[in-house]
Write a protein that holds these residues in place. Structure first.
Motif, PDB file in Angstrom:
ATOM      1  N   ARG A  16       0.834  -1.204   0.000  1.00 21.71           N
ATOM      2  CA  ARG A  16       0.000   0.000   0.000  1.00 21.71           C
ATOM      3  C   ARG A  16       0.870   1.255   0.000  1.00 21.71           C
ATOM      4  O   ARG A  16       0.659   2.176  -0.796  1.00 21.71           O
ATOM      5  N   ILE A  17       1.864   1.290   0.857  1.00 17.43           N
ATOM      6  CA  ILE A  17       2.747   2.459   0.961  1.00 17.43           C
ATOM      7  C   ILE A  17       3.477   2.714  -0.351  1.00 17.43           C
ATOM      8  O   ILE A  17       3.582   3.857  -0.808  1.00 17.43           O
ATOM      9  N   LEU A  18       3.968   1.645  -0.971  1.00 14.33           N
ATOM     10  CA  LEU A  18       4.770   1.790  -2.190  1.00 14.33           C
ATOM     11  C   LEU A  18       3.953   1.695  -3.476  1.00 14.33           C
ATOM     12  O   LEU A  18       4.502   1.816  -4.567  1.00 14.33           O
ATOM     13  N   SER A  19       2.659   1.467  -3.325  1.00 17.39           N
ATOM     14  CA  SER A  19       1.779   1.305  -4.497  1.00 17.39           C
ATOM     15  C   SER A  19       2.364   0.279  -5.466  1.00 17.39           C
ATOM     16  O   SER A  19       2.629   0.582  -6.636  1.00 17.39           O
ATOM     17  N   CYS A  20       2.586  -0.904  -4.949  1.00 19.51           N
ATOM     18  CA  CYS A  20       3.211  -1.946  -5.756  1.00 19.51           C
ATOM     19  C   CYS A  20       2.551  -3.294  -5.494  1.00 19.51           C
ATOM     20  O   CYS A  20       1.653  -3.399  -4.668  1.00 19.51           O
ATOM     21  N   ARG A  21       3.014  -4.291  -6.203  1.00 21.90           N
ATOM     22  CA  ARG A  21       2.520  -5.648  -6.043  1.00 21.90           C
ATOM     23  C   ARG A  21       3.464  -6.442  -5.154  1.00 21.90           C
ATOM     24  O   ARG A  21       4.605  -6.040  -4.934  1.00 21.90           O
TER      25      ARG A  21
END
Length: 66
Positions: free
Chosen positions: A51-56
Motif C-alpha cells: 500500500r505504501i509503495l503502491s506496488c505488487r
C-alpha cells in the motif's frame, strides 16, 4: 527461501528511502532489519508495504527454491 531483494529495487524506483519509511510511515527499524536479513514478515506487513509503495507483492519479495 524468500528474498526481499526486489523490495530494495522497488524503493529505488519509487525514490523512497528506508529513513522515509521509518519517519513518514512509522515502519519500525526492526522490520527494515528483518527485510535486510530475509527473515519472515507477516502478510499484514506485506500488505502495508504494498500500500505504501503502491506496488505488487512481486515487487517486494521473491521465492527462491532451496
Amino acid at each position: 527461501m524468500i528474498s526481499y531483494e526486489p523490495f530494495y529495487k522497488t524503493l529505488k524506483e519509487k525514490n523512497v528511502t528506508t529513513y522515509r519509511l521509518i519517519k513518514d510511515y512509522n515502519i519500525s527499524r526492526s522490520l527494515i532489519d528483518r527485510l535486510k536479513h530475509n527473515k519472515p514478515i507477516s502478510t499484514v506487513t506485506l500488505n502495508d508495504l504494498c500500500r505504501i509503495l503502491s506496488c505488487r507483492v512481486e515487487d517486494i519479495l521473491l521465492y527462491i527454491e532451496d
